[in-house]
Design a protein around this motif. Sequence first.
Motif, PDB file in Angstrom:
ATOM      1  N   ASN A 194     101.641  11.317  11.919  1.00 53.57           N
ATOM      2  CA  ASN A 194     101.871  12.646  12.477  1.00 53.57           C
ATOM      3  C   ASN A 194     100.685  13.592  12.265  1.00 53.57           C
ATOM      4  O   ASN A 194     100.799  14.783  12.496  1.00 53.57           O
ATOM      5  CB  ASN A 194     103.124  13.270  11.855  1.00 53.57           C
ATOM      6  CG  ASN A 194     104.364  12.487  12.161  1.00 53.57           C
ATOM      7  OD1 ASN A 194     104.435  11.787  13.160  1.00 53.57           O
ATOM      8  ND2 ASN A 194     105.348  12.584  11.285  1.00 53.57           N
ATOM      9  N   ARG A 195      99.570  13.072  11.816  1.00 52.60           N
ATOM     10  CA  ARG A 195      98.411  13.889  11.476  1.00 52.60           C
ATOM     11  C   ARG A 195      97.956  14.776  12.635  1.00 52.60           C
ATOM     12  O   ARG A 195      97.562  15.917  12.419  1.00 52.60           O
ATOM     13  CB  ARG A 195      97.269  12.985  11.036  1.00 52.60           C
ATOM     14  CG  ARG A 195      96.110  13.720  10.436  1.00 52.60           C
ATOM     15  CD  ARG A 195      95.011  12.786   9.996  1.00 52.60           C
ATOM     16  NE  ARG A 195      95.503  11.853   8.991  1.00 52.60           N
ATOM     17  CZ  ARG A 195      95.013  10.627   8.843  1.00 52.60           C
ATOM     18  NH1 ARG A 195      94.057  10.185   9.615  1.00 52.60           N
ATOM     19  NH2 ARG A 195      95.493   9.830   7.914  1.00 52.60           N
ATOM     20  N   ASP A 196      98.031  14.290  13.861  1.00 60.22           N
ATOM     21  CA  ASP A 196      97.580  15.074  15.012  1.00 60.22           C
ATOM     22  C   ASP A 196      98.430  16.319  15.233  1.00 60.22           C
ATOM     23  O   ASP A 196      97.972  17.290  15.833  1.00 60.22           O
ATOM     24  CB  ASP A 196      97.591  14.220  16.281  1.00 60.22           C
ATOM     25  CG  ASP A 196      96.560  13.106  16.227  1.00 60.22           C
ATOM     26  OD1 ASP A 196      95.575  13.232  15.465  1.00 60.22           O
ATOM     27  OD2 ASP A 196      96.742  12.104  16.950  1.00 60.22           O
ATOM     28  N   ASP A 197      99.661  16.320  14.746  1.00 60.75           N
ATOM     29  CA  ASP A 197     100.556  17.466  14.905  1.00 60.75           C
ATOM     30  C   ASP A 197     100.236  18.596  13.938  1.00 60.75           C
ATOM     31  O   ASP A 197     100.756  19.700  14.090  1.00 60.75           O
ATOM     32  CB  ASP A 197     102.014  17.038  14.693  1.00 60.75           C
ATOM     33  CG  ASP A 197     102.466  16.015  15.727  1.00 60.75           C
ATOM     34  OD1 ASP A 197     101.871  15.961  16.818  1.00 60.75           O
ATOM     35  OD2 ASP A 197     103.420  15.258  15.419  1.00 60.75           O
ATOM     36  N   TYR A 198      99.408  18.334  12.941  1.00 55.76           N
ATOM     37  CA  TYR A 198      99.109  19.315  11.904  1.00 55.76           C
ATOM     38  C   TYR A 198      97.585  19.438  11.725  1.00 55.76           C
ATOM     39  O   TYR A 198      96.994  18.789  10.849  1.00 55.76           O
ATOM     40  CB  TYR A 198      99.770  18.916  10.582  1.00 55.76           C
ATOM     41  CG  TYR A 198     101.261  18.743  10.716  1.00 55.76           C
ATOM     42  CD1 TYR A 198     102.096  19.850  10.723  1.00 55.76           C
ATOM     43  CD2 TYR A 198     101.831  17.476  10.871  1.00 55.76           C
ATOM     44  CE1 TYR A 198     103.470  19.706  10.867  1.00 55.76           C
ATOM     45  CE2 TYR A 198     103.199  17.327  11.016  1.00 55.76           C
ATOM     46  CZ  TYR A 198     104.008  18.444  11.012  1.00 55.76           C
ATOM     47  OH  TYR A 198     105.367  18.293  11.170  1.00 55.76           O
ATOM     48  N   LYS A 242     108.906  19.794   4.712  1.00 56.37           N
ATOM     49  CA  LYS A 242     108.964  19.055   5.968  1.00 56.37           C
ATOM     50  C   LYS A 242     108.258  17.706   5.756  1.00 56.37           C
ATOM     51  O   LYS A 242     107.052  17.588   5.973  1.00 56.37           O
ATOM     52  CB  LYS A 242     108.284  19.877   7.072  1.00 56.37           C
ATOM     53  CG  LYS A 242     108.493  19.331   8.447  1.00 56.37           C
ATOM     54  CD  LYS A 242     107.938  20.297   9.485  1.00 56.37           C
ATOM     55  CE  LYS A 242     108.260  19.771  10.864  1.00 56.37           C
ATOM     56  NZ  LYS A 242     107.769  20.668  11.898  1.00 56.37           N
ATOM     57  N   SER A 287     107.730  15.072   7.316  1.00 53.24           N
ATOM     58  CA  SER A 287     106.925  14.450   8.375  1.00 53.24           C
ATOM     59  C   SER A 287     105.450  14.835   8.269  1.00 53.24           C
ATOM     60  O   SER A 287     104.586  14.120   8.782  1.00 53.24           O
ATOM     61  CB  SER A 287     107.467  14.832   9.751  1.00 53.24           C
ATOM     62  OG  SER A 287     107.315  16.218   9.994  1.00 53.24           O
ATOM     63  N   VAL A 288     105.140  15.918   7.571  1.00 56.08           N
ATOM     64  CA  VAL A 288     103.745  16.333   7.384  1.00 56.08           C
ATOM     65  C   VAL A 288     102.977  15.269   6.603  1.00 56.08           C
ATOM     66  O   VAL A 288     101.796  15.033   6.858  1.00 56.08           O
ATOM     67  CB  VAL A 288     103.668  17.696   6.656  1.00 56.08           C
ATOM     68  CG1 VAL A 288     102.235  18.083   6.353  1.00 56.08           C
ATOM     69  CG2 VAL A 288     104.356  18.777   7.463  1.00 56.08           C
TER      70      VAL A 288
END
Length: 144
Positions: A33-37, A25, A27-28
């Motif tokens: 996008n850090r806040d999503d992971y 993935k 987007s990781v």
Amino acid sequence: MTQAPLRRLIDLPGLDALEMKALMKPSVADPDNRDDYPEIAEAAKACFGLTPEEAEAVALPDDWDSIERLDGFDLTDAFEAEGWDVTDSKRKPLRMIRHWALPLALAMRGVAGELPFAPEPGPDEAGDDWGSKMAAEATRFRKR
């Protein structure tokens, strides 16, 4: 004199799994996008003693060279010069390097955070061919 082996960033706890996740993935790997992971912050905290967000908040010394902002092989060469291999098995920069570059740079230079413990290399790991020397000595001993 032999050069000490490079420490591999991918060998630090949890980083290999996140690298694999970024492969599946992409987007990781995007710092936006850090806040999503949340596992990114957890892994950085475990490895370097500070999260990427905490690293960004650190006041950098006046003589800071911005190693974390380099791209591609300039980045890998700069870290290699400081004793770190930040590449994958194909010698390409890690997908997640944008997350790890600043915390690693701060920790390895003693500005903030800390590096995980690494044992001193043994005789075989140091590259001095200790095993071959012992075998040759044993052969000489048996001939006496």
